[in-house]
Design a protein around this motif. Structure first.
Motif, mmCIF file in Angstrom:
data_model
loop_
_atom_site.group_PDB
_atom_site.id
_atom_site.type_symbol
_atom_site.label_atom_id
_atom_site.label_comp_id
_atom_site.label_asym_id
_atom_site.label_seq_id
_atom_site.Cartn_x
_atom_site.Cartn_y
_atom_site.Cartn_z
ATOM 1 N N UNK A 152 0.711 -0.892 0.241
ATOM 2 C CA UNK A 152 -0.162 0.141 0.167
ATOM 3 C C UNK A 152 0.558 1.574 -0.149
ATOM 4 N N UNK A 153 0.422 2.295 -0.216
ATOM 5 C CA UNK A 153 0.816 3.392 -0.500
ATOM 6 C C UNK A 153 0.776 4.739 1.137
ATOM 7 N N UNK A 154 1.106 5.432 0.721
ATOM 8 C CA UNK A 154 1.060 6.700 1.732
ATOM 9 C C UNK A 154 -0.059 7.159 1.914
ATOM 10 N N UNK A 198 10.131 12.501 19.110
ATOM 11 C CA UNK A 198 10.837 13.168 18.216
ATOM 12 C C UNK A 198 9.613 13.077 16.967
ATOM 13 N N UNK A 199 9.730 11.344 16.751
ATOM 14 C CA UNK A 199 8.780 11.292 15.533
ATOM 15 C C UNK A 199 7.782 11.531 15.600
ATOM 16 N N UNK A 200 7.060 12.105 16.950
ATOM 17 C CA UNK A 200 6.011 12.582 16.613
ATOM 18 C C UNK A 200 5.870 13.964 15.938
ATOM 19 N N UNK A 242 4.732 17.843 11.905
ATOM 20 C CA UNK A 242 5.698 18.635 11.077
ATOM 21 C C UNK A 242 5.625 18.801 9.154
ATOM 22 N N UNK A 243 5.563 17.023 9.134
ATOM 23 C CA UNK A 243 5.197 16.792 8.101
ATOM 24 C C UNK A 243 3.815 16.759 7.436
ATOM 25 N N UNK A 244 2.780 15.991 8.347
ATOM 26 C CA UNK A 244 1.616 16.351 7.962
ATOM 27 C C UNK A 244 0.899 18.080 7.496
ATOM 28 N N UNK A 247 -1.287 21.373 0.245
ATOM 29 C CA UNK A 247 -2.679 20.876 -0.225
ATOM 30 C C UNK A 247 -4.511 22.148 -0.542
ATOM 31 N N UNK A 248 -4.089 22.607 0.238
ATOM 32 C CA UNK A 248 -4.726 23.874 0.558
ATOM 33 C C UNK A 248 -5.697 23.553 1.252
#
Length: 171
Positions: A16-18, A133-135, A140-142, A149-150
């Protein structure tokens, strides 16, 4: 909250993808949030309105309608439900005698605090496999994806479904 995997999972899992993973986790998070919020006899769209009013006291009904992208008539129903519970109050707008400004009541602030605690517990469950740190990296990425994506920050896309559903009801 436990996973739905009861040992009957297929032996070979297809790749599956992201996008799928985001959808899978997002649906799980939304369902878990709604379930937990049910203990307060609230729905997620009520929680979103309370959160927005907690950060922006005194928004007009029209401003709320614009922020959430829902028809004013649908917003009135949601606000009526919150007002009946004593969580919000409408005050006359001094600049526009036809308009109202919406504010949280003391009970609304208490509900917002309880929603915050509920949300933190849900986040701890959802992100239990991640370090702090991962959270932070994930958040940040989200956040970057939301901006790219506006998507309106802090407004769940499910409000658009409320608008679409009402649009179909009016046909």
């Amino acid at each position: 909250m436990s996973s739905v995997n009861d040992g009957s999972a297929p032996k070979k899992v297809p790749p599956v993808g992201v996008a799928f993973l985001l959808s899978q986790v997002g649906a799980h998070a939304a369902n878990s949030f709604e379930e937990r919020l049910g203990t307060m006899e609230l729905k997620p769209h009520h929680a979103g309105l309370l959160r927005m009013l907690g950060s922006n006291p005194g928004l007009s009904q029209q401003e709320l309608s614009d922020v959430f992208g829902i028809f004013p008539s649908r917003l009135v129903v949601l606000l009526d439900q919150l007002q009946e519970r004593g969580l919000i109050e409408r005050r006359a707008d001094s600049a526009d005698r036809r308009g109202h400004r919406v504010h949280l009541t003391k009970a609304g602030h208490k509900a917002l605090t309880a929603i915050g605690k509920l949300t933190l517990a849900l986040e701890a469950d959802l992100c239990g496999a991640l370090t702090q740190a991962e959270r932070a990296t994930l958040a940040g990425l989200l956040t970057r994806i939301v901006a790219q994506q506006n998507i309106m920050p802090a407004v769940h896309p499910a409000y658009r479904k409320l608008r679409a559903r009402q649009g179909r009801e009016n046909l």
